[in-house]
Design an enzyme around this catalytic site. Structure first.
Site, PDB file in Angstrom:
ATOM      1  N   GLY A  11     -23.783  42.037 -38.542  1.00 47.62           N
ATOM      2  CA  GLY A  11     -24.800  41.411 -37.676  1.00 47.62           C
ATOM      3  C   GLY A  11     -24.435  39.965 -37.401  1.00 47.62           C
ATOM      4  CB  ALA A  12     -21.176  38.229 -37.697  1.00 50.60           C
ATOM      5  NE  ARG A  98     -41.320  46.601 -45.523  1.00 53.40           N
ATOM      6  CZ  ARG A  98     -40.204  45.931 -45.739  1.00 53.40           C
ATOM      7  NH1 ARG A  98     -40.043  44.720 -45.282  1.00 53.40           N
ATOM      8  NH2 ARG A  98     -39.218  46.477 -46.418  1.00 53.40           N
ATOM      9  CG  ASN A 105     -32.937  49.006 -39.810  1.00 55.57           C
ATOM     10  OD1 ASN A 105     -31.953  48.658 -39.163  1.00 55.57           O
ATOM     11  ND2 ASN A 105     -34.121  48.458 -39.633  1.00 55.57           N
ATOM     12  N   GLY A 130     -30.738  42.950 -44.160  1.00 61.08           N
ATOM     13  CA  GLY A 130     -31.405  43.692 -43.080  1.00 61.08           C
ATOM     14  C   GLY A 130     -32.555  44.530 -43.623  1.00 61.08           C
ATOM     15  CG  ASN A 131     -36.421  43.208 -43.762  1.00 60.68           C
ATOM     16  OD1 ASN A 131     -36.347  43.287 -44.983  1.00 60.68           O
ATOM     17  ND2 ASN A 131     -36.758  42.101 -43.130  1.00 60.68           N
ATOM     18  CG  ASP A 160     -39.586  37.172 -50.189  1.00 58.60           C
ATOM     19  OD1 ASP A 160     -40.214  37.020 -49.134  1.00 58.60           O
ATOM     20  OD2 ASP A 160     -38.712  38.047 -50.345  1.00 58.60           O
ATOM     21  NE  ARG A 163     -40.315  32.783 -46.287  1.00 56.16           N
ATOM     22  CZ  ARG A 163     -40.184  33.931 -45.643  1.00 56.16           C
ATOM     23  NH1 ARG A 163     -40.553  35.071 -46.214  1.00 56.16           N
ATOM     24  NH2 ARG A 163     -39.698  33.960 -44.421  1.00 56.16           N
ATOM     25  CG  HIS A 188     -37.927  41.112 -48.160  1.00 55.20           C
ATOM     26  ND1 HIS A 188     -38.343  39.814 -48.255  1.00 55.20           N
ATOM     27  CD2 HIS A 188     -37.678  41.318 -46.837  1.00 55.20           C
ATOM     28  CE1 HIS A 188     -38.333  39.252 -47.063  1.00 55.20           C
ATOM     29  NE2 HIS A 188     -37.935  40.149 -46.188  1.00 55.20           N
TER      30      HIS A 188
HETATM   31  N1  NAD Z   1     -34.537  40.053 -46.730  1.00 57.25           N
HETATM   32  C1  NAD Z   1     -35.047  38.996 -46.100  1.00 57.25           C
HETATM   33  O1  NAD Z   1     -35.610  38.094 -46.739  1.00 57.25           O
HETATM   34  C2  NAD Z   1     -34.930  38.822 -44.603  1.00 57.25           C
HETATM   35  C3  NAD Z   1     -35.335  37.617 -44.002  1.00 57.25           C
HETATM   36  C4  NAD Z   1     -35.212  37.479 -42.626  1.00 57.25           C
HETATM   37  C5  NAD Z   1     -34.714  38.519 -41.860  1.00 57.25           C
HETATM   38  N2  NAD Z   1     -34.353  39.672 -42.449  1.00 57.25           N
HETATM   39  C6  NAD Z   1     -33.787  40.794 -41.680  1.00 57.25           C
HETATM   40  O2  NAD Z   1     -32.426  40.506 -41.361  1.00 57.25           O
HETATM   41  C7  NAD Z   1     -32.024  41.287 -40.251  1.00 57.25           C
HETATM   42  C8  NAD Z   1     -31.293  40.455 -39.219  1.00 57.25           C
HETATM   43  O3  NAD Z   1     -32.127  39.482 -38.672  1.00 57.25           O
HETATM   44  P1  NAD Z   1     -31.676  38.570 -37.435  1.00 57.25           P
HETATM   45  O4  NAD Z   1     -32.815  37.662 -37.174  1.00 57.25           O
HETATM   46  O5  NAD Z   1     -30.334  38.003 -37.682  1.00 57.25           O
HETATM   47  O6  NAD Z   1     -31.618  39.673 -36.272  1.00 57.25           O
HETATM   48  P2  NAD Z   1     -30.785  39.621 -34.907  1.00 57.25           P
HETATM   49  O7  NAD Z   1     -31.351  40.697 -34.050  1.00 57.25           O
HETATM   50  O8  NAD Z   1     -30.696  38.243 -34.366  1.00 57.25           O
HETATM   51  O9  NAD Z   1     -29.338  40.048 -35.375  1.00 57.25           O
HETATM   52  C9  NAD Z   1     -29.067  41.326 -35.863  1.00 57.25           C
HETATM   53  C10 NAD Z   1     -27.652  41.630 -35.436  1.00 57.25           C
HETATM   54  O10 NAD Z   1     -27.287  42.850 -36.082  1.00 57.25           O
HETATM   55  C11 NAD Z   1     -26.508  43.563 -35.149  1.00 57.25           C
HETATM   56  N3  NAD Z   1     -26.442  44.953 -35.538  1.00 57.25           N
HETATM   57  C12 NAD Z   1     -27.312  45.953 -35.299  1.00 57.25           C
HETATM   58  N4  NAD Z   1     -26.851  47.106 -35.771  1.00 57.25           N
HETATM   59  C13 NAD Z   1     -25.667  46.845 -36.360  1.00 57.25           C
HETATM   60  C14 NAD Z   1     -24.712  47.639 -37.037  1.00 57.25           C
HETATM   61  N5  NAD Z   1     -24.888  48.951 -37.203  1.00 57.25           N
HETATM   62  N6  NAD Z   1     -23.612  47.043 -37.512  1.00 57.25           N
HETATM   63  C15 NAD Z   1     -23.408  45.730 -37.341  1.00 57.25           C
HETATM   64  N7  NAD Z   1     -24.271  44.922 -36.703  1.00 57.25           N
HETATM   65  C16 NAD Z   1     -25.397  45.477 -36.224  1.00 57.25           C
HETATM   66  C17 NAD Z   1     -27.183  43.310 -33.812  1.00 57.25           C
HETATM   67  O11 NAD Z   1     -26.338  43.617 -32.724  1.00 57.25           O
HETATM   68  C18 NAD Z   1     -27.489  41.828 -33.933  1.00 57.25           C
HETATM   69  O12 NAD Z   1     -26.432  41.037 -33.454  1.00 57.25           O
HETATM   70  C19 NAD Z   1     -33.333  41.937 -39.739  1.00 57.25           C
HETATM   71  O13 NAD Z   1     -33.409  43.230 -40.269  1.00 57.25           O
HETATM   72  C20 NAD Z   1     -34.402  41.076 -40.343  1.00 57.25           C
HETATM   73  O14 NAD Z   1     -35.638  41.752 -40.464  1.00 57.25           O
HETATM   74  C21 NAD Z   1     -34.442  39.841 -43.813  1.00 57.25           C
END
Ligand code: NAD
Length: 340
Positions: A11-12, A98, A105, A130-131, A160, A163, A188
């Site tokens: 997801g870079a 969620r 996911n 990723g959630n 968390d 925070r 989470h």
């Molecule tokens: N655990 C935590 O505390 C926490 C906190 C914040 C966000 N998150 C989660 O982190 C995730 C990413 O958030 P974000 O704001 O960067 O989202 P974003 O939409 O900006 O980025 C996600 C990226 O993942 C890519 N992606 C999707 N499917 C993919 C795959 N199969 N392989 C590789 N890349 C893929 C997308 O194309 C996108 O570029 C979300 O699920 C969000 O809910 C978790």
């Protein structure tokens, strides 16, 4: 020069990825002296964006960043990696539950678990951001089993934890570096239990328990946990409401803290929150990816044992455990597996 660590960020091309890659590349996680190759994975439609991020990283002219690879397939992404930050997922949008995210996911994390088993090192360590992070980690570990041990899989509750520590610091009138041993128990999600009953605050040079440093037990049992999302449990939803985007900078920082501590260890007398496979501690069903207090040394985490839980804590932990068991069963069903 030691051979570089290969560090994958999925997801870079996303918003967390954009903050995260720089923090890793400039040494916040593995130290400024450790050479790093960053492997950036996103989906094919994001290839151009990914390349833009790759170019920017090159332009940062970082001494220990020995390579940046931008890839859009799992084989190139997972081959021989040492650490994986699994961020890529479908993010939660305003108003989205969620649970709706889970089915979308699970497929991604099943596939990445299998790719880890096929291409990564058996020593690879994984943080799932990723959630739904805990359940995604559970599925990923399941499909990597046989090659990579389950204890190398974790999910992030460090945001968390951070925070909660920050709120305790504000209420106690100290900086956050003076707060330790806050605990996030469970998932989470909004059922997580932020617990300060074992936390310590260094106030004017002496260590006191956080409950007396805060001096407001009623707030600790309600507002601190969740009042209109101002504090810990629902903070993520509030950030989405205000920014129209989910937490990114703070999430990236927390992912770095998580892997930093796994790599370097926790200081004596301190513990941190990390969602790891349960070994049955505190009555949590074995194998569930559950956030516990952990200490870390030599790259190995250990769940802190023997903390006393009052009835309030037990009740909260039961709620988050139930949610995780339900998520696990839904996820297994989505993978075509029978319930455990
Ligand atoms: N655990 C935590 O505390 C926490 C906190 C914040 C966000 N998150 C989660 O982190 C995730 C990413 O958030 P974000 O704001 O960067 O989202 P974003 O939409 O900006 O980025 C996600 C990226 O993942 C890519 N992606 C999707 N499917 C993919 C795959 N199969 N392989 C590789 N890349 C893929 C997308 O194309 C996108 O570029 C979300 O699920 C969000 O809910 C978790």
């Amino acid at each position: 020069m030691a051979s570089p660590l290969r560090v994958l960020v999925t997801g870079a091309a996303g918003q967390i990825g954009y903050s995260l890659v720089l923090q890793i590349a400039k040494g916040d996680v593995f130290g400024k002296e450790t050479p790093i190759v960053l492997v950036l994975l996103d989906i094919p439609p994001m290839a151009a964006v990914l390349e833009g991020v790759q170019f920017e990283l090159t332009d940062c002219a970082l001494a220990n960043l020995t390579g940046v690879e931008a890839v859009t397939n799992e084989k190139d992404a997972f081959t021989n990696i040492d650490y994986a930050f699994l961020v890529g997922a479908m993010p939660r949008k305003e108003g989205m539950e969620r649970k709706d995210l889970l089915a979308a996911n699970v497929r991604i994390f099943k596939s990445q678990g299998a790719a880890l088993a096929e291409f990564a090192k058996p020593t690879t360590k994984v943080i799932v951001v990723g959630n739904p992070a805990n359940t995604n980690a559970f599925i990923c570990a399941k499909y990597a089993a046989g090659k990579i041990p389950a204890r190398n899989f974790s999910a992030m509750t460090r945001l968390d934890h951070n925070r909660a520590s920050a709120q305790v610091a504000i209420k106690s009138g100290v900086t956050v570096g003076n707060v330790k041993n806050v605990i996030i128990w469970g998932n989470h999600s909004s059922t997580q239990f932020p617990d300060v009953s074992h936390a310590k605050v260094n106030k004017n040079g002496s260590e006191v328990d956080a409950v007396s440093a805060v001096g407001d037990s009623a707030w600790l049992q309600s507002g601190f946990i969740s009042v209109r999302g101002v504090t810990v449990q629902k903070r993520g939803a509030v950030i989405i409401e205000r920014r129209k985007l989910s937490s990114a900078m703070s999430a990236a920082k927390a992912a770095c803290d998580h892997i930093h501590d796994w790599y370097k260890g926790t200081p004596a007398g301190s513990f941190v929150s990390m969602a790891v496979p349960s070994d049955g501690s505190y009555g949590i069903p074995e194998g569930l990816i559950f956030s516990f207090p952990v200490t870390i040394s030599n790259g190995e985490w250990k769940i802190v044992q023997g903390l006393e839980l009052n009835d309030f804590a037990k009740e909260k932990i039961a709620v988050t455990t139930k949610e995780l068991l339900e998520e696990r069963d839904e996820a297994l069903a989505a993978c075509g597996e029978s319930k455990q």
